[in-house]
Design a protein around this motif. Structure first.
Motif, PDB file in Angstrom:
ATOM      1  N   PHE A 133     -17.251 138.970 -17.285  1.00  0.00           N
ATOM      2  CA  PHE A 133     -18.392 138.880 -16.363  1.00  0.00           C
ATOM      3  C   PHE A 133     -19.385 139.995 -16.649  1.00  0.00           C
ATOM      4  CE2 PHE A 133     -15.777 136.381 -13.241  1.00  0.00           C
ATOM      5  CZ  PHE A 133     -16.624 135.309 -13.183  1.00  0.00           C
ATOM      6  N   LEU A 134     -18.844 141.209 -16.765  1.00  0.00           N
ATOM      7  CA  LEU A 134     -19.718 142.361 -16.995  1.00  0.00           C
ATOM      8  C   LEU A 134     -20.500 142.197 -18.285  1.00  0.00           C
ATOM      9  CD1 LEU A 134     -17.651 145.452 -15.826  1.00  0.00           C
ATOM     10  CD2 LEU A 134     -19.634 144.358 -14.758  1.00  0.00           C
ATOM     11  N   ARG A 135     -19.793 141.714 -19.331  1.00  0.00           N
ATOM     12  CA  ARG A 135     -20.470 141.564 -20.600  1.00  0.00           C
ATOM     13  C   ARG A 135     -21.573 140.507 -20.502  1.00  0.00           C
ATOM     14  NH1 ARG A 135     -17.206 139.169 -25.382  1.00  0.00           N
ATOM     15  NH2 ARG A 135     -16.060 141.129 -25.409  1.00  0.00           N
ATOM     16  N   SER A 136     -21.273 139.400 -19.823  1.00  0.00           N
ATOM     17  CA  SER A 136     -22.285 138.350 -19.669  1.00  0.00           C
ATOM     18  C   SER A 136     -23.520 138.914 -19.000  1.00  0.00           C
ATOM     19  CB  SER A 136     -21.746 137.201 -18.818  1.00  0.00           C
ATOM     20  OG  SER A 136     -20.622 136.660 -19.424  1.00  0.00           O
ATOM     21  N   ILE A 137     -23.272 139.685 -17.921  1.00  0.00           N
ATOM     22  CA  ILE A 137     -24.407 140.209 -17.177  1.00  0.00           C
ATOM     23  C   ILE A 137     -25.146 141.266 -17.990  1.00  0.00           C
ATOM     24  CG2 ILE A 137     -24.956 141.663 -15.185  1.00  0.00           C
ATOM     25  CD1 ILE A 137     -23.178 139.796 -13.609  1.00  0.00           C
ATOM     26  N   ALA A 138     -24.390 142.078 -18.714  1.00  0.00           N
ATOM     27  CA  ALA A 138     -25.037 143.098 -19.534  1.00  0.00           C
ATOM     28  C   ALA A 138     -25.891 142.429 -20.607  1.00  0.00           C
ATOM     29  CB  ALA A 138     -23.994 144.000 -20.177  1.00  0.00           C
ATOM     30  N   ILE A 139     -25.328 141.413 -21.263  1.00  0.00           N
ATOM     31  CA  ILE A 139     -26.084 140.747 -22.333  1.00  0.00           C
ATOM     32  C   ILE A 139     -27.332 140.075 -21.777  1.00  0.00           C
ATOM     33  CG2 ILE A 139     -26.059 138.774 -23.914  1.00  0.00           C
ATOM     34  CD1 ILE A 139     -23.276 139.530 -24.729  1.00  0.00           C
ATOM     35  N   SER A 140     -27.188 139.316 -20.672  1.00  0.00           N
ATOM     36  CA  SER A 140     -28.389 138.616 -20.198  1.00  0.00           C
ATOM     37  C   SER A 140     -29.355 139.588 -19.541  1.00  0.00           C
ATOM     38  CB  SER A 140     -28.039 137.453 -19.274  1.00  0.00           C
ATOM     39  OG  SER A 140     -27.478 137.946 -18.099  1.00  0.00           O
ATOM     40  N   GLY A 141     -28.835 140.677 -18.977  1.00  0.00           N
ATOM     41  CA  GLY A 141     -29.736 141.706 -18.453  1.00  0.00           C
ATOM     42  C   GLY A 141     -30.562 142.301 -19.576  1.00  0.00           C
ATOM     43  N   LEU A 142     -29.883 142.563 -20.704  1.00  0.00           N
ATOM     44  CA  LEU A 142     -30.568 143.118 -21.869  1.00  0.00           C
ATOM     45  C   LEU A 142     -31.587 142.112 -22.419  1.00  0.00           C
ATOM     46  CD1 LEU A 142     -30.395 145.771 -23.369  1.00  0.00           C
ATOM     47  CD2 LEU A 142     -28.857 144.680 -25.019  1.00  0.00           C
ATOM     48  N   VAL A 143     -31.150 140.840 -22.458  1.00  0.00           N
ATOM     49  CA  VAL A 143     -32.060 139.790 -22.925  1.00  0.00           C
ATOM     50  C   VAL A 143     -33.306 139.756 -22.046  1.00  0.00           C
ATOM     51  CG1 VAL A 143     -32.382 137.289 -23.099  1.00  0.00           C
ATOM     52  CG2 VAL A 143     -30.285 138.340 -23.947  1.00  0.00           C
ATOM     53  N   THR A 144     -33.089 139.823 -20.734  1.00  0.00           N
ATOM     54  CA  THR A 144     -34.213 139.778 -19.798  1.00  0.00           C
ATOM     55  C   THR A 144     -35.162 140.944 -20.052  1.00  0.00           C
ATOM     56  OG1 THR A 144     -32.708 138.829 -18.186  1.00  0.00           O
ATOM     57  CG2 THR A 144     -34.813 139.622 -17.362  1.00  0.00           C
ATOM     58  N   LEU A 145     -34.561 142.116 -20.172  1.00  0.00           N
ATOM     59  CA  LEU A 145     -35.360 143.319 -20.382  1.00  0.00           C
ATOM     60  C   LEU A 145     -36.193 143.214 -21.663  1.00  0.00           C
ATOM     61  CD1 LEU A 145     -35.367 146.031 -18.757  1.00  0.00           C
ATOM     62  CD2 LEU A 145     -34.092 146.978 -20.693  1.00  0.00           C
ATOM     63  N   VAL A 146     -35.503 142.857 -22.755  1.00  0.00           N
ATOM     64  CA  VAL A 146     -36.172 142.773 -24.053  1.00  0.00           C
ATOM     65  C   VAL A 146     -37.270 141.709 -24.014  1.00  0.00           C
ATOM     66  CG1 VAL A 146     -35.845 142.058 -26.450  1.00  0.00           C
ATOM     67  CG2 VAL A 146     -34.217 143.623 -25.371  1.00  0.00           C
ATOM     68  N   THR A 147     -36.941 140.552 -23.456  1.00  0.00           N
ATOM     69  CA  THR A 147     -37.903 139.454 -23.460  1.00  0.00           C
ATOM     70  C   THR A 147     -39.138 139.807 -22.645  1.00  0.00           C
ATOM     71  OG1 THR A 147     -35.982 138.026 -23.429  1.00  0.00           O
ATOM     72  CG2 THR A 147     -38.120 136.971 -23.196  1.00  0.00           C
ATOM     73  N   VAL A 148     -38.916 140.327 -21.425  1.00  0.00           N
ATOM     74  CA  VAL A 148     -40.059 140.657 -20.572  1.00  0.00           C
ATOM     75  C   VAL A 148     -40.888 141.773 -21.214  1.00  0.00           C
ATOM     76  CG1 VAL A 148     -40.748 141.597 -18.342  1.00  0.00           C
ATOM     77  CG2 VAL A 148     -39.009 139.822 -18.452  1.00  0.00           C
ATOM     78  N   ALA A 149     -40.195 142.764 -21.775  1.00  0.00           N
ATOM     79  CA  ALA A 149     -40.913 143.889 -22.375  1.00  0.00           C
ATOM     80  C   ALA A 149     -41.753 143.429 -23.570  1.00  0.00           C
ATOM     81  CB  ALA A 149     -39.936 144.973 -22.812  1.00  0.00           C
ATOM     82  N   LEU A 150     -41.245 142.445 -24.330  1.00  0.00           N
ATOM     83  CA  LEU A 150     -42.020 141.959 -25.471  1.00  0.00           C
ATOM     84  C   LEU A 150     -43.081 140.950 -25.045  1.00  0.00           C
ATOM     85  CD1 LEU A 150     -39.249 141.530 -28.201  1.00  0.00           C
ATOM     86  CD2 LEU A 150     -40.972 143.326 -27.991  1.00  0.00           C
TER      87      LEU A 150
END
Ligand SMILES: Nc1ncnc2c1ncn2[C@@H]1O[C@H](COP(=O)(O)OP(=O)(O)OP(=O)(O)O)[C@@H](O)[C@H]1O
Ligand SMILES: [Mg+2]
Lengths: 283, 348
Positions: free
Chosen positions: A65-82
């Motif tokens: 669960f933690l990994r899923s959330i960490a990965i999609s959190g990171l995806v969200t961050l990267v995508t929004v930032a770009l």
């Protein structure tokens, strides 16, 4: 018979409500029912909370669960930032906005699966990056750390969802009255302060929308981790799939699904609340 | 040197000159109005003074400092925008305090200054109100307070009362003048409402098609316009063709229908010479009814309370003469045109 205003509203909504009820609420309810039973051979057993206990007690599931959330959190961050600078450019500086929007979204006219495979080819052991770097003698042998790990999942998902971030952010930026920026300049703010005090807070609804639009579906993504994630990049959806399709433990799969949904909902709500508070604080 | 000095400033958009070699001098503490029809370049000129547009030519200096390339946030000016530009995500207090926050004031000092300004524009107690919940008049006052609180040397106002209804506009005009007296800041007000310009300001510049036509005190502008465009724009005016016969201590003109007249020298616009064709201009309230004079027929009468407004047809002229007063009879009347109130303008 006279129908009141709200009555008319419901009449208009009826087809949608019907479809939503059948296609969304019913399966969800079924899922909830399954999750509260135990498996008895191939049939359903009696009512129980055992599945939830199993999910919450297992360290393996928890880290997943933690990994899923960490990965999609990171995806969200990267995508929004770009996506933000791109949307900003189109909204504030581009001459032919419509052409730019089309150009930015063209990659998303191809199938999702195709795009994942494209990244597989780019990141692979004998893929585009490795062969190019080998040719240029930047490396002696192919790098294996590009594919089959969380990094590959983040890159692939971020690219796959970029359009969903660019569009809402663009819309919220485009809506900003340009004279507000002039007024801020008039009141003493240089470009950076204008951005932080006017543009950013006023585009926050777009940013929040984009973040939710990406975070929620990517947490439950199954295709990308399956194809480019390897064992280290496995996410919760892959395990749920296994429970339903291979192991045949539907109650456990259902419980995992619902816990994952609840978690996403809680995190999304916390995110929205804190983003709002942050905007309030920045005057 | 004047406090604000605009010299030979031009600006064109896409080849069309919007502001054309404008000269303007405004003194410290003055309430100055820039008056002109829609599209004549008022906003463009104001935006150049505020720093939102760069002049193609000429210089703009404030308090002796050339401002041409100084960005808005470094100018000693503040602007009340035509559409107010209230920050929608901030409440009234934060809108007003916006320009104070970066001045690094102490917290209580910032609050005191913003609260005092709220009181000045009579918005006490509305500080917590959200920007979206304000009436038109309140928005206008927030915009004014937000600009004034920074104590600029020069306040630029772009038709700040344009969006208000007549009653509110008149009330706000009185307030605007009172606030200007109180804070003593130089005001440059752009408007296309001549009454507003005349009633509020110390001096008025009339603009037309990108140029300044005349700069004068309100009364002078009304009584001695220097060209037809200004005379037309400010109030109602009758025009008659005439020829200058002789210029001495007084000016003798042949005014056709009105006969040969002698006007005071001061009533003749500068630059007019003997034998020039000119326009004689007279306000409706200066045309008189009498026993003898130019005969005419009352074509229409509008009752306005104390006095009425008439259109009088006279022989040999297609436009009726506008007369304001009280006609002795219906039907046939005689009009007199006192030479003291006839102004000679170039026939351009
Ligand atoms: N950024 C711009 N680009 C092109 N043309 C412009 C621009 N700004 C103004 N203009 C043109 O310049 C002319 C003068 O505009 P301006 O806004 O200065 O008029 P105004 O006197 O303020 O009119 P109003 O009383 O209607 O506000 C108009 O014809 C307008 O179309
Ligand atoms: Mg304007």
């Amino acid at each position: 018979m006279a129908i009141g205003n709200s009555g008319k509203g419901y009449v208009l909504l009826a087809p949608t409500l019907l479809v939503m009820g059948l296609a969304l609420a019913a399966p969800l309810l079924l899922l909830a029912v399954y999750s509260l039973h135990d498996q008895n051979g191939l049939a359903l057993g009696g009512w129980t909370l055992a599945q939830y206990r199993a999910v919450l007690a297992s360290a393996g599931y928890r880290s997943l669960f933690l990994r899923s959330i960490a990965i999609s959190g990171l995806v969200t961050l990267v995508t929004v930032a770009l996506a933000y600078p791109m949307a900003y450019f189109v909204a504030f500086h581009a001459r032919r906005k419509f052409a730019w929007l089309i150009a930015l979204t063209i990659p998303f006219w191809t199938s999702y699966l195709l795009r994942v495979f494209a990244w597989k080819i780019i990141l692979g052991f004998d893929g585009v990056i490795n062969s190019a770097a080998l040719r240029l003698h930047l490396i002696d042998q192919p790098l294996s750390l590009l594919l089959y790990n969380p990094f590959a999942v983040v890159v692939t998902l971020a690219h796959a969802w970029a359009a969903f971030a660019i569009l809402p952010i663009y819309v919220s930026l485009e809506k900003i009255d340009r004279s507000l920026l002039e007024a801020a300049g008039d009141l003493g703010d240089g470009a950076l302060r204008r951005f932080l005090r006017i543009t950013l807070p006023l585009s926050l609804p777009g940013v929040i929308g984009a973040a939710i639009l990406i975070f929620v579906p990517t947490t439950g993504d199954y295709v990308t981790p399956e194809l480019v994630g390897g064992t280290k990049g496995t996410m919760i959806a892959n395990v749920i799939e296994v429970q339903f399709n291979s192991v045949g433990n539907w109650p456990l799969g259902a419980a995992l699904s619902l816990v994952s949904m609840a978690m996403v909902a809680v995190i999304a709500a916390l995110f929205v609340a804190s983003a709002r508070a942050a905007a309030k604080a920045a005057r | 040197m004047s406090f604000l000095s605009v010299s030979r400033v031009s600006k064109s958009f896409g080849g069309a000159a919007v502001v054309d070699a404008v000269d303007l001098s405004i003194e410290r503490g003055e309430f100055f109005a820039l008056l002109g029809p829609s599209g004549c370049g008022k906003t463009t000129l104001l935006r150049m003074i505020g720093g939102f547009e760069t002049p193609d030519n000429g210089t703009i200096a404030i308090d002796g400092e050339v401002m041409n390339t100084v960005p808005p946030h470094r100018r000693p000016t503040n602007m009340v925008f035509q559409n107010y530009a209230i920050f929608p995500h901030l409440n009234v207090f934060d809108n007003i305090a916006y320009g104070l926050r970066r001045l690094r004031l102490r917290k209580d000092e910032l609050r005191a200054r913003a609260e005092a300004m709220l009181a000045t524009v009579r918005l006490e107690g509305l500080g917590e109100r959200a920007a979206g919940q304000l009436s038109g008049g309140q928005r206008q006052r927030v915009a004014l307070a937000r600009a004034l609180v920074r104590e600029p040397k020069l306040l630029l106002l772009d038709e700040p009362l344009g969006a208000l209804d007549k009653r509110l506009r008149e009330a706000m005009q009185v307030e605007l003048r009172a606030i200007q007296r109180k804070v003593g800041i130089t005001f440059l007000l752009v408007t296309h409402d001549q009454e507003e310009a005349l009633s509020l300001s110390d001096r008025v510049a009339v603009m037309g098609a990108g140029r300044i036509l005349q700069v004068a005190a309100p009364r002078e502008l009304y009584e001695r316009p220097n060209c037809r465009a200004v005379a037309d724009f400010i109030g109602d005016m009758n025009f008659f063709h005439a020829t200058v016969r002789q210029i001495g201590d007084s000016v003798t003109v042949n005014a056709g229908l009105l006969g040969i007249l002698a006007l005071p020298r001061a009533n003749l616009a500068p630059g007019i010479r003997t034998d020039d064709h000119i326009l004689l201009a007279i306000r409706p309230e200066h045309v008189g009814f009498s026993e003898a004079g130019v005969a005419g027929e009352i074509a229409s009468a509008t009752f306005l309370g104390e006095r009425s407004h008439y259109h009088v047809k006279i022989a040999g002229r297609s436009d009726p003469v506008s007369v304001s007063g009280i006609a002795p009879t219906h039907g046939t009347v005689h009009l007199v045109f006192p030479p003291d109130h006839l102004i000679g303008l170039p026939n351009a």
